[in-house]
Design an enzyme around this catalytic site. Structure first.
Site, mmCIF file in Angstrom:
data_model
loop_
_atom_site.group_PDB
_atom_site.id
_atom_site.type_symbol
_atom_site.label_atom_id
_atom_site.label_comp_id
_atom_site.label_asym_id
_atom_site.label_seq_id
_atom_site.Cartn_x
_atom_site.Cartn_y
_atom_site.Cartn_z
ATOM 1 N N LYS B 78 0.871 -1.176 -0.136
ATOM 2 C CA LYS B 78 0.012 0.107 0.090
ATOM 3 C C LYS B 78 0.759 1.422 0.077
ATOM 4 C CE LYS B 78 -4.138 1.565 2.631
ATOM 5 N NZ LYS B 78 -4.965 1.519 3.976
ATOM 6 N N SER B 153 -10.012 1.151 2.900
ATOM 7 C CA SER B 153 -9.002 1.899 1.907
ATOM 8 C C SER B 153 -7.962 1.094 1.109
ATOM 9 C CB SER B 153 -8.331 3.089 2.801
ATOM 10 O OG SER B 153 -7.390 2.316 3.710
ATOM 11 N N SER B 177 -9.815 -1.591 6.776
ATOM 12 C CA SER B 177 -9.271 -0.976 5.701
ATOM 13 C C SER B 177 -8.545 -2.229 4.601
ATOM 14 C CB SER B 177 -8.317 0.195 5.493
ATOM 15 O OG SER B 177 -9.241 1.153 5.718
#
Lengths: 470, 479
Positions: B78, B153, B177
């Site tokens: 990420k 997310s 997330s």
């Protein structure tokens, strides 16, 4: 109308740890700007703080030195505000659960002891330093950012500029003794804010207070307090209200200027720092830290009074750790506290006012003291020898020989001086015999003169008496 | 042959047998990333770095060296995790050009395991969101249905794994997330116990809730990844100092006697009927395999979402204050004064959702509101922790939906923050109580969109979660 001044101080003191409070960067004053920085103290994304245990220990030592209770559990909180010297836009500090609470510092007011209570001592990190380049630009040096700092907050127990300065001197001296800080105001390792209000003496209600910042010396604190109390009294007498505000002291013009009023005061949105665990300190750890603290000035003074020194002399010796350490060291060689104290107060301190370096090793001074104590030289000769030792670095014994200052204790030699003095001064002898005993002083003087100061005056006195009474 | 659909464990075998090289795998993954560029699953691709690392690993394999399971496997991470010398954007305009000056501890851990990091995943800006529509660059598409969001997310991470752009990804999970996008994209997502995986070098959203975790194709691959990621980190005070365990020892193949709890409050209003049925089917499956199903009530669990938005926003407001443009990031050329500099840098640098959370966070911390909001939320947190402790005295794991719905359409909830926040209703209690949880696929709805189920365990019970999840994954097909 008569007014009382009510003062509370907030003192910031940088701790002399090797590394910063929450990262491994060097904690060193005066290094090249931004050379002691890392992602943690620069607040780079993702970096996390790890508490320096030494900083906690130092803060606890400060608390113990000032008679505080130490909280077994304390918590770090974030104080949120924007300023370019604050790399994370929050300062790691303590609010609800500080390390130390409820201490006091004892000062002397008109010869009487007075306790200034401390509300708390907490640990926090320092901010960086803004440097204005003089042509409208500003740059930041983050070397200081993250340096451990204790904030010492007093109760409003201080009533005058004199008391404030006495408090700061006592505080500074005690901290210096503990060794946790350099306490140098000129380098910013000791900083002070003044909260001040005035009220009519017959009123119990406290007045509105102002907070004064940018006080960079004890003298500035003194001047600023006198200025501000006068200003506030004048405002009140003129029928004005005191505005709660933060003032900035300008020592050059001797005036304070408003920085911000209460309405503009910041909401710091404190909350416990989720990156840091609560700090737990056991009673055993507190005890062991207590035992690690060197003797503090107040304790040392009591010991010195026990040696038979006067209050004044004892106080002088504990005005700096270097001096009391020196005193103790000389005493470790020669156990003559009064003679040593006299030499240090009258000679060493005088010399140190001229040059900052103490050229006389404790052992060297102890040799001189031994000579005086054993009456091998007179006190007068001792001063002369001290002077020469400081100048030349030669030992006391060598100089006494070189200068021929060895006190004459030999009975035969002394007797010849005594007999000569009696023979040469019949008038004084007659005076003495007729009951004017003070005439003997003149005769002693004559002997001293003849012996070039080397005769032991006490012995001379005794021998003269014996001869005259024959 | 196309290797990109295989699992890490399958590839590990092939690499050791010399049937494929890491460079080949990496090239295939890089090609696929290019082919699927329109998904916007990645913000940046580290081609040169990845190929260099891959050939290093191949060299070591050819010398017969014994390497960790993850060696030579191309993965993505990420874009809020620092790799020294590469951009960390957090999908924010503010950090668009920010180059990380140091690597996160978990990146060092991955490098020690010779994983080959090929790129960085798109995400909701600063990890705030549940659809990856809050990326300042472009929304990410769900590979299962490109009209849908991948969740968030860590939407880019889930999409990458689902679209075979790397064999695993590392996401971060503050309120769901990792798990929610895993669920929406039909992959496995693990949120480890708070403190198990180092946070050092991961851009903080809410420090007390953030936890990085792997997204993988299989449960066993998740264990392989956790083996590499987990471990005490002296650079983080909240890092758990627990003994290192081998998560590959988790798998017994049986759930006999395991008590699986169903939380009554998790099956109420707002839960999609098909999702609900899939979860109840899973419960029945476990029962058929010898597990015991226990129904439990957790009356406080409904307060978790409110509690979460107060605590996470408060911490975020403070954590994101450092983005002032003084040292890095967006900075205007002509500030009128200091205040103007801050105002314009931050106004230009942050997106709508980030601003919303900053305002919310500062509100709940401000004087006069602190007790009513922040302090009260901390109290609710303690009650929730207590309630989970009570619950785990009655069961070993909790089975629940991961998300109340399957993947929703792009734009569907973009203008309704509250509806968006409700996507996390089953995941946030886990973060608030610092627990581990895993989301695994448990079927498809009538539109062929994946449904995810969540297994929640006690602190540091990842092995139990892996085992229970693995039993479902490997044996469900047999029924």
């Amino acid at each position: 109308m008569k007014y009382d001044t009510v003062i509370g101080l907030e003192v910031h003191c940088e701790l002399k740890t090797q590394t910063k409070c929450f990262c491994g960067c060097k904690n060193n004053f005066g290094d090249e700007p931004n050379s002691n920085c890392c992602p943690v103290c620069l607040g780079f994304p993702g970096a996390l703080p790890v508490l320096n245990k030494k900083a906690v220990e130092y803060a606890v030592i400060a608390g113990l030195a000032f008679n505080c209770s130490i909280n077994n559990e304390s918590v770090f909180e974030r104080k949120n505000y924007f300023y370019p010297d604050l790399s994370k836009a929050y300062q790691i500090s303590q609010l609800e659960k500080p390390l130390c609470v409820n201490g006091y510092v004892e000062i002397n007011v008109d010869g009487k002891p007075k306790k200034i209570r401390l509300n708390r001592i907490h640990l926090e990190e320092d901010a960086g330093k803004l440097i204005h380049d003089g042509i409208g630009g500003t740059v930041v040096d983050y070397n200081r950012g993250g340096v451990p700092l204790i904030e010492i907050v007093t109760e409003p127990d201080i009533s005058s500029a004199e008391e404030a300065v006495a408090f700061l001197e006592a505080l500074k001296n005690t901290i210096a003794y503990t060794g946790i800080s350099d306490v140098k105001m000129e380098e910013g390792s000791l900083r002070c804010d003044v909260n001040l209000s005035v009220k009519p003496s017959d009123s119990v209600v406290l007045g509105t207070r102002t907070e004064m910042k940018n006080l960079n010396s004890f003298k500035a604190v003194y001047r600023a307090i006198n200025y501000e109390q006068k200003r506030q009294i004048e405002e009140i007498e003129d029928g004005h209200k005191i505005v709660q505000e933060t003032l900035r002291w300008d020592d050059n013009i001797g005036e304070s200027k408003s920085m911000r009023s209460k309405e503009d005061s910041q909401d710091y949105r404190y909350f416990p720092d989720p990156d840091l665990l609560p700090v737990y300190i056991s009673n055993e750890q507190i005890e062991s830290l207590k035992n690690s603290i060197p003797k503090l000035p107040s304790e040392l003074k009591q010991i010195y009074l026990g040696y038979g020194l006067s209050d004044y002399d004892a106080s002088l010796l504990v005005e700096s750790k270097a001096i009391s350490d020196y005193f103790n060291e000389v005493l470790s060689y020669v156990n003559e506290p009064k003679i040593v104290a006299n030499f240090i107060i009258n000679e060493v301190l005088r010399k140190l006012k001229e040059c900052n370096e103490n050229k006389m090793k404790a052992q060297e001074l102890s040799e001189l003291v031994t000579l005086v104590a054993k009456k091998e030289i007179s006190a007068t000769a001792g001063k002369q020898v001290f002077e020469k030792m400081w100048e030349t670095g030669k030992s006391a014994n060598v100089l006494v020989e070189e200068l021929g200052l060895k006190q004459v204790n030999n009975d035969d030699e002394l007797l010849s001086y005594v007999v000569a003095a009696i023979q040469n001064n019949p008038q004084s002898v007659a005076d003495y015999k007729s009951g004017k005993l003070s005439a003997i002083g003149f005769l002693v003087g004559q002997v001293m003169k003849a012996s070039k100061g080397k005769a032991n005056p006490q012995k001379v006195n005794e021998m003269l008496k014996a001869e005259l009474e024959k | 042959m196309d290797y990109t659909k295989l699992s890490i464990l399958e590839l590990a075998k092939l690499l050791r047998e010399g049937k494929v090289t890491s460079v080949e795998l990496t090239k295939q993954v890089l090609a696929k990333i290019k082919e699927k560029e329109h998904l916007h699953a990645l913000n940046s691709v580290m081609e040169e770095y990845a190929l260099a690392r891959a050939s290093e690993v191949d060299q070591m394999f050819s010398e017969g060296k014994e390497l960790p399971t993850l060696a030579g496997i191309p993965i993505t991470i990420k874009d809020n995790i620092n790799i020294k010398g590469f951009n960390t954007t957090c999908s924010s305009k503010f950090l668009e050009n920010f180059v990380a000056p140091y690597s996160a501890t978990i990146v060092e851990n991955l490098e020690k395991n010779y994983a080959v990091i090929v790129g960085k995943n798109n995400m909701d800006e600063f990890a705030m969101g549940s659809s990856t529509e809050n990326s300042a660059f472009y929304p990410c598409l769900n590979p299962r249905n490109e009209e849908c969001v991948p969740g968030g997310s860590s939407g880019g991470s889930a999409a990458a794994v689902a679209a075979d752009l790397g064999f695993a990804s590392v996401g971060t999970d503050t309120g769901g997330s990792v798990r929610q996008p895993a669920s929406l994209c039909g992959v496995v997502g693990l949120k480890p116990t708070y403190g198990l995986v180092s946070r050092y070098g991961i851009v903080a959203f809410a420090s007390s809730l953030d936890q990085a975790g792997p997204l993988t194709k299989t449960v066993k691959d998740s264990a392989v990844m956790l083996n590499a990621l987990a471990g005490h980190d002296a650079k983080e005070e909240t890092s758990a100092n627990v003994e290192k365990v081998d998560y590959m020892d988790s798998f017994t193949g049986s759930v006999k006697g395991v008590k699986i709890g169903l939380i009554k409050e998790f099956f109420g209003e707002g839960l999609d009927e098909e999702v609900k049925n899939a979860i109840l089917d899973a419960a029945n499956f476990y029962k058929s395999k010898g597990a015991e199903i226990v129904e439990i009530s957790m009356p406080f669990v409904g307060s978790a979402l409110a509690c979460y938005y107060i605590l996470s926003s408060a911490e975020a407001a403070s954590n994101l204050s450092r983005f002032d443009g003084v040292k890095y990031g967006v900075s205007v050329d002509d500030p009128k004064n200091l205040n103007d500099l801050y105002l314009r840098n931050r106004s230009q640098g942050f997106g709508k959702e980030v601003k919303r959370r900053i305002m919310l966070g500062n509100y709940v911390l401000s004087s006069g509101y602190y007790d009513a909001y922040y302090k009260k939320a901390k109290k609710v947190q303690r009650l929730l922790v207590q309630q989970f402790a009570d619950t785990f005295s009655k069961c070993d794991v909790i089975l629940s939906p991961t998300s109340p719905t399957v993947a929703f359409k792009i734009g569907e909830k973009a203008n309704d923050p509250l509806a968006m926040y409700l996507s996390d209703i089953y995941t946030v209690p886990v973060n608030i109580a610092e627990l581990p949880a895993i989301s695994i696929p448990c079927g498809l709805n009538k539109d062929n969109l994946p449904i995810g189920m969540q297994l929640i365990g006690k602190k540091f019970s990842e092995k139990t979660l892996f085992n229970v999840a693995d039993v479902f994954e490997t044996m469900k097909g047999e029924n």
